[in-house]
Design a protein around this motif. Structure first.
Motif, short mmCIF file in Angstrom:
data_model
loop_
_atom_site.label_atom_id
_atom_site.label_comp_id
_atom_site.label_asym_id
_atom_site.label_seq_id
_atom_site.Cartn_x
_atom_site.Cartn_y
_atom_site.Cartn_z
N LEU A 178 0.82 -1.21 0.00
CA LEU A 178 0.00 0.00 0.00
C LEU A 178 0.86 1.25 0.00
CD1 LEU A 178 -2.80 -0.92 2.56
CD2 LEU A 178 -3.07 -0.67 0.08
N TYR A 179 2.10 1.13 0.45
CA TYR A 179 2.98 2.30 0.61
C TYR A 179 4.11 2.34 -0.41
CZ TYR A 179 0.42 1.97 4.96
OH TYR A 179 -0.61 1.86 5.87
N ALA A 180 4.35 1.22 -1.11
CA ALA A 180 5.44 1.22 -2.08
C ALA A 180 5.30 0.03 -3.03
CB ALA A 180 6.79 1.16 -1.36
N SER A 181 4.56 0.22 -4.09
CA SER A 181 4.45 -0.81 -5.12
C SER A 181 4.04 -0.13 -6.42
CB SER A 181 3.42 -1.88 -4.74
OG SER A 181 2.13 -1.31 -4.59
N THR A 182 4.38 -0.73 -7.53
CA THR A 182 4.06 -0.13 -8.82
C THR A 182 2.56 -0.02 -9.03
OG1 THR A 182 6.13 -0.92 -9.79
CG2 THR A 182 4.36 -0.36 -11.31
N TRP A 183 1.80 -1.02 -8.56
CA TRP A 183 0.36 -0.96 -8.77
C TRP A 183 -0.31 0.15 -7.96
CZ3 TRP A 183 -3.05 -1.46 -4.71
CH2 TRP A 183 -2.62 -2.13 -3.57
N ARG A 184 0.40 0.65 -6.95
CA ARG A 184 -0.18 1.64 -6.03
C ARG A 184 0.39 3.05 -6.25
NH1 ARG A 184 -4.32 2.98 -2.41
NH2 ARG A 184 -3.47 3.80 -0.47
N ILE A 185 1.55 3.17 -6.89
CA ILE A 185 2.28 4.44 -6.87
C ILE A 185 1.53 5.58 -7.56
CG2 ILE A 185 3.65 3.84 -8.91
CD1 ILE A 185 4.61 6.08 -5.88
N ALA A 186 0.79 5.31 -8.62
CA ALA A 186 0.07 6.40 -9.30
C ALA A 186 -0.95 7.04 -8.36
CB ALA A 186 -0.62 5.88 -10.56
N THR A 187 -1.65 6.22 -7.58
CA THR A 187 -2.61 6.74 -6.61
C THR A 187 -1.91 7.55 -5.53
OG1 THR A 187 -4.12 4.89 -6.98
CG2 THR A 187 -4.37 6.09 -4.91
N LEU A 188 -0.79 7.01 -5.02
CA LEU A 188 -0.04 7.74 -3.99
C LEU A 188 0.44 9.08 -4.53
CD1 LEU A 188 2.14 4.82 -2.55
CD2 LEU A 188 0.17 5.91 -1.45
N ALA A 189 0.90 9.09 -5.77
CA ALA A 189 1.43 10.33 -6.35
C ALA A 189 0.33 11.38 -6.51
CB ALA A 189 2.09 10.04 -7.69
N ARG A 190 -0.81 10.97 -7.04
CA ARG A 190 -1.88 11.94 -7.33
C ARG A 190 -2.53 12.48 -6.06
NH1 ARG A 190 -2.77 8.07 -11.88
NH2 ARG A 190 -1.90 9.16 -13.70
#
Length: 314
Positions: free
Chosen positions: A185-197
């Protein structure tokens, strides 16, 4: 011995012919994981046959066929217990024996992180080591453990290979896997776009101009001085460091190997990992942390190595 092998990832599927632990031919196809594992394997078989024809102009039966899968696989029975949610959700119901029977040779499939470590142990960074932990940083966070020269599977194939779904925050959000506060949830390719936006300042960040945001883009913009990208890169490195530290505490390895596509940023990441281990680990002795030498081909070659071992046992 020619082995037809495939590393079924969440973003790409690497399909190849392996001969003598050497990749003789390869083709990369989009994973399309939402379409399911059954369809993915049908596409893999088509590519295998094409690569085989391109090499010799006629059908040559393989000695074995090997699959590295992003799923919990019982290494003794071949039973697939679970794949990531929304990706290859049909995996547990797919009869791989039936699908692979017509190809010929020994059929073998295993967890992708286990395959990657087997490859690194045979021909890569873990040669001559008996106790090794490997972390793969890609679509998710995978891991594998070798103890006394053998891949550590546990009773059902679960042991040591789902570090991305270890809990880092017991008060965190619910992960799609069903657990709470998972590392992915804090560091993965599938999650990073959501974290960035959702990051403060994203609208003013150079990242906001990107159509696709992955860690290659994050590290690129961080190197160019973008503050939002820099904070995201630092947060991811901290999460990955914590995962590695937990694995060291759990298994006391001789070394840690870091693989997967994100490991291409090893010049930035490995010093951070080493510093975190030095400051936070109970290990009062050096624990070398090295980049996987087989890189993105570790799972493909490792699956072929394990398939060859199964054939020899039979």
């Amino acid at each position: 011995m020619v082995i037809w092998a495939a590393d079924v990832g969440g973003t790409n599927i690497r399909v190849g012919l392996v001969e003598g632990n050497r990749l003789a031919a390869e083709e990369i196809i989009p994973a399309e994981p939402h379409a399911g594992l059954r369809r993915a394997i049908k596409r893999v078989i088509t590519v295998w046959r094409r690569l085989n024809e391109q090499r010799g102009g006629h059908y040559q039966e393989p000695e074995a066929v090997a699959l590295a899968l992003p799923a919990i696989v019982n290494p003794d029975t071949g039973r697939i217990y679970k794949a990531p949610k929304s990706k290859y959700e049909d995996a547990a119901s797919v009869n791989l024996d039936r699908m692979l029977t017509d190809i010929g040779g020994t059929a073998f499939w295993c967890n992708d992180a286990h395959a990657a470590l087997a490859g690194e142990h045979e021909t890569g960074a873990a040669r001559a080591q008996s106790d090794v932990v490997m972390v793969t940083l890609g679509t998710g966070i995978g891991s594998a453990v070798m103890l006394q020269g053998r891949i550590f599977h546990g009773t059902h194939g679960l042991a040591g290979n789902i570090s991305g779904h270890s809990t880092l925050n017991s008060d965190g959000a619910r992960c799609p896997c069903g657990n709470i506060g998972c590392a992915e949830l804090y560091a993965s390719t599938w999650r990073i776009a959501t974290l960035a936006r959702h990051a403060p300042g994203f609208a003013r960040s150079s990242l906001s101009t990107e159509r696709i945001i992955d860690y290659e883009i994050i590290f690129q913009h961080a190197r160019q001085g973008d503050k939002v990208a820099g904070k995201l890169a630092d947060a991811a490195a901290k999460t990955w460091s914590s995962v590695i530290c937990n694995l060291i505490h759990s298994y006391d390895p001789q070394m840690v190997i870091v693989g997967g596509g994100i490991a291409a940023n090893h010049r930035e990441l490995l010093p951070v990992f080493r510093d975190h281990i030095r400051r936070h680990s109970w290990a009062r002795w050096p624990v070398p942390i090295r980049r996987a030498t087989l890189g993105i081909h570790a799972g493909l070659i490792g699956a072929a190595i394990l398939a060859a071992e199964k054939r020899r046992r039979q």
